[in-house]
Design a protein around this motif. Structure first.
Motif, PDB file in Angstrom:
ATOM      1  N   ILE A 186       0.838  -1.207   0.000  1.00  0.00           N
ATOM      2  CA  ILE A 186       0.000   0.000   0.000  1.00  0.00           C
ATOM      3  C   ILE A 186       0.871   1.256   0.000  1.00  0.00           C
ATOM      4  O   ILE A 186       0.637   2.184  -0.780  1.00  0.00           O
ATOM      5  CB  ILE A 186      -0.956  -0.013   1.224  1.00  0.00           C
ATOM      6  N   MET A 237       2.200   6.719  -6.817  1.00  0.00           N
ATOM      7  CA  MET A 237       1.173   7.595  -7.404  1.00  0.00           C
ATOM      8  C   MET A 237       1.417   9.054  -7.038  1.00  0.00           C
ATOM      9  O   MET A 237       1.238   9.943  -7.866  1.00  0.00           O
ATOM     10  CB  MET A 237      -0.214   7.141  -6.948  1.00  0.00           C
ATOM     11  N   ASP A 246     -10.575  -4.280  -0.528  1.00  0.00           N
ATOM     12  CA  ASP A 246      -9.198  -4.271  -0.033  1.00  0.00           C
ATOM     13  C   ASP A 246      -8.568  -2.934  -0.399  1.00  0.00           C
ATOM     14  O   ASP A 246      -8.633  -2.501  -1.546  1.00  0.00           O
ATOM     15  CB  ASP A 246      -8.442  -5.425  -0.707  1.00  0.00           C
ATOM     16  N   GLU A 247      -7.979  -2.279   0.595  1.00  0.00           N
ATOM     17  CA  GLU A 247      -7.391  -0.956   0.365  1.00  0.00           C
ATOM     18  C   GLU A 247      -6.357  -1.002  -0.759  1.00  0.00           C
ATOM     19  O   GLU A 247      -6.264  -0.104  -1.583  1.00  0.00           O
ATOM     20  CB  GLU A 247      -6.749  -0.447   1.653  1.00  0.00           C
ATOM     21  N   ARG A 248      -5.593  -2.077  -0.758  1.00  0.00           N
ATOM     22  CA  ARG A 248      -4.527  -2.181  -1.748  1.00  0.00           C
ATOM     23  C   ARG A 248      -5.095  -2.300  -3.163  1.00  0.00           C
ATOM     24  O   ARG A 248      -4.556  -1.727  -4.114  1.00  0.00           O
ATOM     25  CB  ARG A 248      -3.653  -3.397  -1.423  1.00  0.00           C
ATOM     26  N   LEU A 253      -6.338   1.076  -4.425  1.00  0.00           N
ATOM     27  CA  LEU A 253      -5.214   1.910  -4.874  1.00  0.00           C
ATOM     28  C   LEU A 253      -4.671   1.410  -6.204  1.00  0.00           C
ATOM     29  O   LEU A 253      -4.338   2.185  -7.097  1.00  0.00           O
ATOM     30  CB  LEU A 253      -4.101   1.902  -3.821  1.00  0.00           C
ATOM     31  N   GLU A 254      -4.608   0.083  -6.328  1.00  0.00           N
ATOM     32  CA  GLU A 254      -4.059  -0.498  -7.552  1.00  0.00           C
ATOM     33  C   GLU A 254      -4.923  -0.125  -8.758  1.00  0.00           C
ATOM     34  O   GLU A 254      -4.407   0.108  -9.851  1.00  0.00           O
ATOM     35  CB  GLU A 254      -3.959  -2.014  -7.397  1.00  0.00           C
ATOM     36  N   PHE A 314      -6.505   2.607  -9.234  1.00  0.00           N
ATOM     37  CA  PHE A 314      -6.115   3.964  -9.652  1.00  0.00           C
ATOM     38  C   PHE A 314      -4.735   3.958 -10.297  1.00  0.00           C
ATOM     39  O   PHE A 314      -4.506   4.648 -11.289  1.00  0.00           O
ATOM     40  CB  PHE A 314      -6.135   4.921  -8.455  1.00  0.00           C
ATOM     41  N   GLU A 315      -3.851   3.161  -9.734  1.00  0.00           N
ATOM     42  CA  GLU A 315      -2.491   3.138 -10.280  1.00  0.00           C
ATOM     43  C   GLU A 315      -2.477   2.558 -11.690  1.00  0.00           C
ATOM     44  O   GLU A 315      -1.669   2.958 -12.520  1.00  0.00           O
ATOM     45  CB  GLU A 315      -1.572   2.325  -9.345  1.00  0.00           C
ATOM     46  N   ILE A 358      -6.584   9.225   1.614  1.00  0.00           N
ATOM     47  CA  ILE A 358      -5.263   8.987   1.014  1.00  0.00           C
ATOM     48  C   ILE A 358      -5.228   9.587  -0.401  1.00  0.00           C
ATOM     49  O   ILE A 358      -4.255  10.234  -0.790  1.00  0.00           O
ATOM     50  CB  ILE A 358      -4.938   7.481   0.983  1.00  0.00           C
ATOM     51  N   VAL A 412      -2.980  10.711 -12.271  1.00  0.00           N
ATOM     52  CA  VAL A 412      -1.963   9.651 -12.433  1.00  0.00           C
ATOM     53  C   VAL A 412      -1.779   9.360 -13.913  1.00  0.00           C
ATOM     54  O   VAL A 412      -0.666   9.236 -14.412  1.00  0.00           O
ATOM     55  CB  VAL A 412      -2.397   8.367 -11.688  1.00  0.00           C
ATOM     56  N   LEU A 462       2.777   5.647 -16.269  1.00  0.00           N
ATOM     57  CA  LEU A 462       2.316   4.479 -15.502  1.00  0.00           C
ATOM     58  C   LEU A 462       3.506   3.608 -15.101  1.00  0.00           C
ATOM     59  O   LEU A 462       4.500   3.522 -15.825  1.00  0.00           O
ATOM     60  CB  LEU A 462       1.315   3.672 -16.327  1.00  0.00           C
ATOM     61  N   PRO A 463       3.421   2.989 -13.967  1.00  0.00           N
ATOM     62  CA  PRO A 463       4.586   2.339 -13.384  1.00  0.00           C
ATOM     63  C   PRO A 463       4.909   0.980 -13.994  1.00  0.00           C
ATOM     64  O   PRO A 463       4.726  -0.048 -13.374  1.00  0.00           O
ATOM     65  CB  PRO A 463       4.166   2.176 -11.925  1.00  0.00           C
ATOM     66  N   ALA A 501       7.745  -0.896 -12.056  1.00  0.00           N
ATOM     67  CA  ALA A 501       7.638  -1.225 -10.627  1.00  0.00           C
ATOM     68  C   ALA A 501       7.763  -2.734 -10.414  1.00  0.00           C
ATOM     69  O   ALA A 501       6.936  -3.506 -10.837  1.00  0.00           O
ATOM     70  CB  ALA A 501       6.308  -0.730 -10.089  1.00  0.00           C
TER      71      ALA A 501
END
Lengths: 223, 150
Positions: A44, A51, B47-49, B52-53, B55-56, B91, B134, B140-141, B144
């Protein structure tokens, strides 16, 4: 376990503002259990930082690794495979111990992503409370398993004090008076006579006297 | 910007929104094609992750659909989802994406028209907000790397 909580995102972002590639290191020990620095929280944080930097137009590359523990050299050693030259900075999601172990082992700038709070436990999902003051000489056998060192705001050994009101501590109406808890517990166990013994001054030399403490066990040393 | 068609991910609880989406289809209701539906066993699986994913990976908006409050098949899943959504909204504000790009709605399996209404309402909101920052920065990552501990 050691209870920790995440630093604000802006603070972590400021700590790594000059880095282009970072290694985020999670810890599978205490901070995993208190949901602050395990594999999921590492993911996270990495996502948030990536981002944030993308929005700023300054992309950040991240590598995520979660070690079984960061407070044991054999696990810290496993990080060597992931630590390439181009990594500018290590972000540790462990307690202060893990951060120091990484900093001692590797010639890289290490920053903490958590604030280490206390030694405590889970009282309900999402709520952790302090239970041990790490004073070095346990007296819980005298107090029915309730620690006056850390749970009494004054750490007094012959309580309660005059600030105990209706079972609560004067510092906060939500904070139970440790000595009221001790009294109730000893009463329930029919051991109130323990309170008749005056507790002498505590020997604080086992606590923080003499600098950092060390435990040595000759029987388990390897050489 | 006028031609901007947002990409929106809708995380739908199997017991309400996913059935409501079916109903909306059976009723031949029109709703924007921008919505990508992901079925969940319960909104409590949020799930928070994963939020976020989304959006990422380039989503312009994300919403979670759970049962009406008090009606969760697993009793409290929708309340838990709401708390996680609220946390991620904060966040997103901090990151600069904007918490208004994430929302939680409640509906029942019988509310096909409401499903279509939410889809229209949310799509319109994101259309007004424009592309996600983003994505706008077009980096974009891809690089990563996620390495597992061996």
């Amino acid at each position: 376990m050691i209870i920790a909580e995440s630093k604000p995102l802006a603070e972590i972002a400021a700590l790594i503002k000059n880095a282009r590639k970072i290694l985020l290191v999670g810890c599978g020990g205490c901070v995993s259990v208190c949901l602050a620095g395990g594999e999921k929280e590492t993911g996270i944080l990495a996502s948030e930082l990536r981002m944030l930097r993308q929005v700023e137009g300054n992309p950040l590359e991240t590598i995520e690794v979660t070690l079984t523990r960061q407070c044991d050299p054999e696990y810290v050693e496993m990080l060597a495979n992931h630590l390439t030259e181009d990594i500018d900075c290590i972000v540790s999601l462990a307690c202060g111990v893990g951060v120091q172990f990484l900093a001692e082992r590797y010639q890289k700038w290490v920053v903490p992503a958590l604030n280490t709070k206390f030694a405590g436990g889970t009282v309900e999902h999402g709520v952790w409370e302090e239970r041990c003051g790490l004073c070095g000489e346990c007296i819980l056998y005298k107090t029915g398993g309730i620690c006056p060192i850390i749970r009494c705001s004054k750490s007094i050994l012959n309580g309660p004090c005059g600030g105990s009101q209706n079972g609560k501590c004067e510092i906060n109406p939500d904070t139970p008076c440790a000595w009221q808890l001790i009294y109730d517990r000893l009463q329930a166990l029919d051991k109130l006579d323990l309170l008749l013994e005056l507790e002498p001054l505590k020997d604080w030399s086992q606590s923080r006297d003499g600098g950092p403490r060390k435990v040595v066990r000759e029987d388990v040393k390897l050489d | 910007m006028n031609n901007f068609e947002p990409q929106i991910i809708a995380f739908c609880c199997f017991y309400c929104a996913y059935s409501a989406a079916d109903l909306a289809g059976s009723m031949r209701l029109q709703y924007p094609a921008n919505i990508r539906i992901i079925e969940m066993p319960c909104s409590g699986k949020t799930d928070e992750r994963v939020l976020l994913e989304a959006f990422e990976q380039g989503a312009d908006g994300v919403y979670v659909l759970g049962c009406l409050e008090g009606d969760c098949h697993f009793l409290k899943g929708n309340y838990r989802a709401k708390r996680r959504v609220n946390k991620i909204k904060k966040i997103l504000d901090e990151i600069g994406i904007g918490g208004e790009r994430l929302e939680m709605y409640n509906l029942s399996a019988a509310m096909g028209p409401r499903f279509a209404e939410i889809a229209r309402e949310f799509t319109e909101r994101i259309r007004k907000l424009g592309p996600s920052p983003v994505k706008a920065n077009n980096c974009l990552p891809g690089a990563a790397a996620r390495l597992e501990n061996t």
